[in-house]
Design a protein around this motif. Structure first.
Motif, short mmCIF file in Angstrom:
data_model
loop_
_atom_site.label_atom_id
_atom_site.label_comp_id
_atom_site.label_asym_id
_atom_site.label_seq_id
_atom_site.Cartn_x
_atom_site.Cartn_y
_atom_site.Cartn_z
N ARG A 65 45.38 -10.15 1.85
CA ARG A 65 45.70 -11.46 1.83
C ARG A 65 46.60 -11.61 2.85
NH1 ARG A 65 43.66 -12.46 -3.28
NH2 ARG A 65 45.92 -12.48 -4.33
N THR A 66 47.68 -11.08 2.46
CA THR A 66 48.86 -11.34 3.56
C THR A 66 48.63 -10.87 4.82
OG1 THR A 66 50.43 -10.66 1.58
CG2 THR A 66 51.44 -10.42 3.79
N LEU A 67 47.97 -9.62 5.11
CA LEU A 67 47.51 -9.41 6.44
C LEU A 67 46.52 -10.46 7.07
CD1 LEU A 67 47.07 -5.71 5.68
CD2 LEU A 67 48.69 -6.61 7.16
N TYR A 68 45.73 -10.92 6.41
CA TYR A 68 44.68 -11.88 6.63
C TYR A 68 45.58 -13.09 7.20
CZ TYR A 68 41.26 -15.40 7.03
OH TYR A 68 40.14 -16.41 7.41
N ARG A 69 46.40 -13.55 6.45
CA ARG A 69 47.25 -14.87 6.66
C ARG A 69 48.04 -14.57 8.30
NH1 ARG A 69 48.08 -15.31 1.13
NH2 ARG A 69 50.13 -14.29 1.37
N ALA A 70 48.46 -13.33 8.19
CA ALA A 70 49.34 -13.05 9.34
C ALA A 70 48.59 -12.69 10.64
CB ALA A 70 50.12 -11.51 9.12
N TYR A 71 47.21 -12.24 10.43
CA TYR A 71 46.49 -12.02 11.90
C TYR A 71 45.38 -12.94 11.95
CZ TYR A 71 49.61 -8.22 12.33
OH TYR A 71 50.70 -7.30 12.29
N ALA A 72 44.93 -13.72 11.12
CA ALA A 72 43.44 -14.51 11.12
C ALA A 72 43.53 -15.30 12.58
CB ALA A 72 43.53 -15.31 10.05
N PRO B 163 45.30 -15.01 15.46
CA PRO B 163 45.16 -14.23 16.74
C PRO B 163 43.83 -13.97 16.86
CG PRO B 163 47.20 -13.66 15.57
CD PRO B 163 46.78 -14.35 14.59
N VAL B 164 43.16 -13.29 15.67
CA VAL B 164 41.85 -12.70 15.71
C VAL B 164 40.88 -13.83 16.12
CG1 VAL B 164 39.93 -11.69 14.40
CG2 VAL B 164 42.20 -10.73 14.35
N TYR B 165 41.12 -14.92 15.42
CA TYR B 165 40.33 -15.99 15.87
C TYR B 165 40.52 -16.44 17.49
CZ TYR B 165 38.76 -20.93 16.50
OH TYR B 165 38.00 -21.95 17.03
N TRP B 166 41.45 -16.32 18.00
CA TRP B 166 41.81 -16.73 19.24
C TRP B 166 41.13 -15.81 20.18
CZ3 TRP B 166 41.36 -21.56 20.50
CH2 TRP B 166 42.09 -22.35 19.66
N ILE B 167 41.11 -14.44 19.85
CA ILE B 167 40.57 -13.58 20.67
C ILE B 167 38.92 -13.66 20.64
CG2 ILE B 167 39.84 -10.90 20.63
CD1 ILE B 167 42.62 -10.54 19.48
N ALA B 168 38.44 -14.08 19.56
CA ALA B 168 36.92 -14.21 19.44
C ALA B 168 36.50 -15.38 20.08
CB ALA B 168 36.62 -14.47 17.88
N ASP C 197 31.26 -20.00 16.09
CA ASP C 197 31.05 -18.54 16.05
C ASP C 197 32.38 -17.58 16.19
OD1 ASP C 197 28.34 -18.52 16.68
OD2 ASP C 197 28.44 -18.67 18.73
N ALA C 198 33.26 -18.24 16.63
CA ALA C 198 34.71 -17.38 16.50
C ALA C 198 35.12 -17.36 15.12
CB ALA C 198 35.86 -18.26 17.26
N GLU C 199 34.93 -18.34 14.40
CA GLU C 199 34.98 -18.62 12.70
C GLU C 199 34.44 -17.43 12.28
OE1 GLU C 199 34.44 -22.70 11.47
OE2 GLU C 199 36.09 -23.29 12.63
N ALA D 175 41.70 -6.17 16.80
CA ALA D 175 41.22 -6.94 18.01
C ALA D 175 40.20 -6.16 18.51
CB ALA D 175 42.20 -6.62 19.16
N THR D 176 40.10 -4.67 18.35
CA THR D 176 38.92 -3.92 18.76
C THR D 176 37.77 -4.33 17.85
OG1 THR D 176 40.46 -2.19 19.38
CG2 THR D 176 38.27 -1.46 18.80
N ILE D 177 38.05 -4.48 16.48
CA ILE D 177 36.97 -4.82 15.63
C ILE D 177 36.29 -6.05 16.16
CG2 ILE D 177 36.32 -5.40 13.22
CD1 ILE D 177 38.48 -3.30 12.26
N CYS D 178 37.21 -7.03 16.32
CA CYS D 178 36.74 -8.40 16.64
C CYS D 178 36.07 -8.33 17.81
CB CYS D 178 37.99 -9.31 17.32
SG CYS D 178 37.51 -10.78 17.49
N ARG D 179 36.53 -7.50 18.85
CA ARG D 179 35.51 -7.47 20.25
C ARG D 179 34.29 -7.03 19.97
NH1 ARG D 179 40.32 -5.66 21.98
NH2 ARG D 179 39.45 -3.60 22.37
N PHE D 180 34.11 -5.95 18.95
CA PHE D 180 32.65 -5.28 18.73
C PHE D 180 31.85 -6.40 18.16
CE2 PHE D 180 34.84 -1.01 19.60
CZ PHE D 180 33.87 -0.75 20.35
#
Length: 186
Positions: free
Chosen positions: A23-30, A32-37, A46-48, A77-82
């Motif tokens: 959850r800590t990692l999720y809060r830290a990176y959700a 940036p991952v959303y904006w990449i998506a 779709d990004a959500e 970011a790699t997982i998100c792009r895939f």
């Protein structure tokens, strides 16, 4: 023993099944991952969805992960792009079954050059974040990632408001420099 820097300790705990660490990692990176998506898909819903899918995949794959740097962002970011590419393919297949004409609004599959630029950018940002002091990383995490204002971050960290404002300004300048170095020449 020196304190572990970056995400290494959190990743190890999350890989061992700690939902709190994940959850800590999720809060830290959700965000940036959303904006990449969102940059890839151009659609907030779709990004959500892709952000959630990214973290589901990350949770499954964490036990086998050997973190190369100090930040989990390049891997996410790699997982998100895939995941985003899969969503685009699914959209195109669905569209092909409903109409004979391609919808111009649907982005084409991700361009390989853009993927490389995005991966380089994420790696460069992660490298810059890894080079920051622990206090600067925490200030960046609280203000830029979690949306704290200067006063709230200062209270959380036990430092003055001016310290947070000045350090965050320097961090942002440093990260803008990293982004500029990664941008292709026009």
């Amino acid at each position: 023993m020196a304190q572990t820097r970056g995400d290494t300790a959190l990743v190890a705990r999350a890989a061992s099944g700690s939902e709190h660490a994940f959850r800590t990692l999720y809060r830290a990176y959700a965000r940036p991952v959303y904006w990449i998506a969102h940059g890839i898909l151009g659609s907030a819903p779709d990004a959500e969805d892709v952000t959630q899918e990214t973290f589901v995949v990350a949770w499954r794959k964490l036990p086998g992960l050997e973190l190369a740097g100090e930040s989990l962002l390049p891997w996410l970011a790699t997982i998100c792009r895939f995941q985003a590419a899969n969503r685009l393919r699914r959209r195109q297949r669905e569209l092909a079954h409903t109409t004979d004409e391609a919808d111009e609004r649907i982005p084409s599959l991700i361009d390989v050059e853009q993927q490389v630029i995005t991966a380089e950018l994420a790696a460069r940002i992660a490298q810059e974040l890894g080079g920051l002091s622990a206090l600067d990383r925490e200030i960046f995490r609280l203000c830029a990632t979690e949306g704290y204002d200067y006063r709230a971050a200062a209270a959380e960290l036990g430092v003055g408001h001016g310290v947070v404002r000045n350090r965050l300004s320097r961090v942002r300048t440093r990260l803008r420099g990293a982004v500029t170095e990664t941008e292709p020449a026009s």
